[in-house]
Motif scaffolding. Structure first.
Motif, PDB file in Angstrom:
ATOM      1  N   UNK A 222      -2.690  -2.096   3.003  1.00  0.00           N
ATOM      2  CA  UNK A 222      -2.533  -1.607   1.630  1.00  0.00           C
ATOM      3  C   UNK A 222      -3.767  -0.814   1.191  1.00  0.00           C
ATOM      4  N   UNK A 223      -4.934  -1.367   1.464  1.00  0.00           N
ATOM      5  CA  UNK A 223      -6.161  -0.703   1.021  1.00  0.00           C
ATOM      6  C   UNK A 223      -6.409   0.596   1.794  1.00  0.00           C
ATOM      7  N   UNK A 224      -5.977   0.652   3.036  1.00  0.00           N
ATOM      8  CA  UNK A 224      -6.064   1.914   3.773  1.00  0.00           C
ATOM      9  C   UNK A 224      -5.150   2.955   3.147  1.00  0.00           C
ATOM     10  N   UNK A 225      -4.004   2.497   2.652  1.00  0.00           N
ATOM     11  CA  UNK A 225      -3.086   3.421   1.996  1.00  0.00           C
ATOM     12  C   UNK A 225      -3.672   3.958   0.692  1.00  0.00           C
ATOM     13  N   UNK A 226      -4.444   3.125  -0.015  1.00  0.00           N
ATOM     14  CA  UNK A 226      -5.124   3.624  -1.205  1.00  0.00           C
ATOM     15  C   UNK A 226      -5.982   4.840  -0.813  1.00  0.00           C
ATOM     16  N   UNK A 227      -6.665   4.708   0.308  1.00  0.00           N
ATOM     17  CA  UNK A 227      -7.547   5.776   0.790  1.00  0.00           C
ATOM     18  C   UNK A 227      -6.757   6.966   1.306  1.00  0.00           C
ATOM     19  N   UNK A 241      -8.726  -2.908  -9.062  1.00  0.00           N
ATOM     20  CA  UNK A 241      -7.618  -3.541  -9.799  1.00  0.00           C
ATOM     21  C   UNK A 241      -6.886  -4.528  -8.901  1.00  0.00           C
ATOM     22  N   UNK A 242      -6.582  -4.092  -7.690  1.00  0.00           N
ATOM     23  CA  UNK A 242      -5.850  -4.960  -6.761  1.00  0.00           C
ATOM     24  C   UNK A 242      -6.645  -6.231  -6.470  1.00  0.00           C
ATOM     25  N   UNK A 243      -7.943  -6.094  -6.247  1.00  0.00           N
ATOM     26  CA  UNK A 243      -8.781  -7.256  -5.930  1.00  0.00           C
ATOM     27  C   UNK A 243      -8.928  -8.211  -7.112  1.00  0.00           C
ATOM     28  N   UNK A 279       4.353   1.192  -8.869  1.00  0.00           N
ATOM     29  CA  UNK A 279       5.335   2.006  -8.148  1.00  0.00           C
ATOM     30  C   UNK A 279       5.220   1.814  -6.640  1.00  0.00           C
ATOM     31  N   UNK A 280       4.015   1.496  -6.191  1.00  0.00           N
ATOM     32  CA  UNK A 280       3.829   1.245  -4.763  1.00  0.00           C
ATOM     33  C   UNK A 280       4.446  -0.076  -4.331  1.00  0.00           C
ATOM     34  N   UNK A 281       4.759  -0.923  -5.295  1.00  0.00           N
ATOM     35  CA  UNK A 281       5.370  -2.205  -4.965  1.00  0.00           C
ATOM     36  C   UNK A 281       4.382  -3.271  -4.558  1.00  0.00           C
ATOM     37  N   UNK A 282       3.087  -3.017  -4.710  1.00  0.00           N
ATOM     38  CA  UNK A 282       2.089  -4.013  -4.293  1.00  0.00           C
ATOM     39  C   UNK A 282       1.649  -4.892  -5.451  1.00  0.00           C
ATOM     40  N   UNK A 283       2.038  -4.536  -6.674  1.00  0.00           N
ATOM     41  CA  UNK A 283       1.780  -5.393  -7.828  1.00  0.00           C
ATOM     42  C   UNK A 283       3.028  -5.465  -8.691  1.00  0.00           C
TER      43      UNK A 283
END
Length: 454
Positions: A222-227, A241-243, A279-283
């Protein structure tokens, strides 16, 4: 081989729709696997193209002017035969090809092939894909495995499901031995979660260390996708935010506190980051409503929300091994409130609900407020022994301002009814499904016999 509920959606599309189909959702929820499974189980002739593994296909999709062009150009990337009228073209990682909306009408109108797409929401506004020309694209969102899907690991029979569902609908207590066993399995679901790789690894090894390893890999991805997908200035806020989510929902007031990002920080300065993660579905956002009245959407405040992780297993792995151990032994000494609320948010979202909560200085806070069968339904989530203490819920039920017919409390305890409150064991969240309100058929009046007066 574990079954997924979305398989029925895909089969229904194959049998009854001429549109293209898009399966979207967060990365690692099993989209590619389930599409392959359905196509292969029905002996379909299909050809799969992955736009990340073979990015050259993107220019082929973009530049092909006719279906014959498309077929000829795609043949360079496969040794399978294209059979007109039979072949399904499956494009995976479709978020890499944003111009899909300009192509889909042309492909579907031609009718030579059937088209199925999958893509993660990470980094791409697939809402643009969902706004494709009406009548040409059907969409379905996929989530982590819910609790009922997880129960396949334990050979959950139809007979047991029917018995539990009878207890749910009739508000009758469950056999105590069955109840205790279901609670034990539910606690294991809190540890493993619903990400297919983690569930599969657990099914094979029964080793939670292996599960934690899978969870760590997913969070890293997920965090690689942020990048990968976002600009330099966005990356720090997305990760931050995610952390923060696990600690935010562990506070007494579970509403996301923007000051924890930076002192004096306001939602408006980073609204796009929150929207991106959702929208990414991770939250999973649970929005505040100013009043628990129907329709809830009219009372929604977007700047006030709780934010949960998309999968409860990821959450408990982040909290650490000590929490996982306490869940296994069914400890009564630890407050699992944040974990319980996360799993309820996850289940309700997967079952088709838009999530809300209500908070009032005078009346207190309701954990969840949903629309169910055309009515407002408050839900309280209790992880401890005082599950019958719920002052906010009692205040709302007693208020003449709201027409609340009943409320639910989800806890560790068996089924019970007291006045308008139904107490369910938390595993019965699997039976709370979004039921569409049936609209009556409408007669079209014939106005030809009427004449306008002059």
């Amino acid at each position: 081989m574990l079954n997924r509920k979305i398989e029925k959606t895909i089969i229904d599309w194959m049998n009854h729709s001429d549109k293209a189909l898009l399966i979207d959702g967060a990365r690692q929820v099993g989209k590619t696997y389930v599409i392959r499974k359905v196509l292969e189980s029905r002996n379909c002739n299909y050809i799969e193209f992955n736009l990340i593994e073979t990015p050259q296909i993107i220019s082929v999709l973009s530049e092909s002017k006719t279906i014959d062009d498309l077929m000829a150009n795609l043949s360079l990337f496969t040794d399978q035969s294209f059979i007109k009228g039979e072949t399904y073209l499956f494009f995976d990682e479709i978020q890499e090809f944003k111009e899909l909306t300009t192509k889909i009408k042309f492909w579907v109108d031609d009718g030579t092939f059937r088209y199925i797409f999958s893509g993660s929401l990470l980094g791409v506004a697939l809402k643009n894909i969902k706004s494709a020309p009406v009548g040409y694209l059907r969409t379905a969102t996929m989530y982590p495995m819910d609790f009922e899907e997880f129960l396949q690991l334990y050979h959950f029979t139809n007979e047991l499901r029917d018995s539990l569902y009878h207890s749910f609908t009739q508000c009758q207590s469950v056999n105590e031995a069955v109840h205790e066993r279901m609670m034990t399995i539910f606690n294991m679901y809190l540890n493993v979660g619903g990400m297919p790789a983690a569930v599969e690894r657990f099914g094979q090894t029964k080793n939670l260390e292996e599960v934690i390893s899978e969870h760590e890999d997913i969070v890293l991805q997920y965090k690689k996708d942020f990048t990968r997908y976002e600009s330099e200035e966005k990356k720090p806020f997305l990760t931050q935010i995610y952390d923060l989510i696990p600690s935010e929902i562990n506070q007494c007031n579970k509403r996301f506190n923007f000051a924890d990002l930076k002192k004096g920080f306001r939602y408006e300065r980073s609204e796009e980051d929150f929207v991106w993660l959702n929208h990414a579905g991770v939250s999973l956002p649970v929005y505040n409503v100013t009043s628990p009245e129907f329709p809830l959407l009219l009372n929604e405040k977007h700047s006030l929300f709780k934010l949960f992780l998309s999968d409860v297993g990821l959450l408990t792995s982040i909290y650490g091994r000590a929490i996982k151990k306490q869940l296994i032994v069914g400890s009564k000494e630890i407050n699992f409130g944040a974990i319980y609320e996360n799993v309820v948010a996850q289940e309700l979202m997967a079952h088709g609900f838009r999530l809300h909560y209500f908070n009032s200085k005078k009346q207190g806070e309701l954990d969840f407020v949903i629309e169910h069968n055309g009515c407002v339904l408050p839900i309280e989530v209790k992880s401890g022994k005082d599950y019958q203490r719920h002052s906010a819920l009692s205040n709302i039920l007693a208020s003449s301002n709201y027409q609340i017919e009943k409320a639910l409390v989800l806890s560790n305890y068996n089924v019970e009814v007291i006045d308008r409150v139904v107490y369910y064991p938390i595993y019965m969240i699997m039976f709370i499904q979004a039921d569409d309100v049936e609209l009556p058929l409408v007669e079209l009046d014939d106005l030809s016999q009427y004449h306008a007066e002059r």
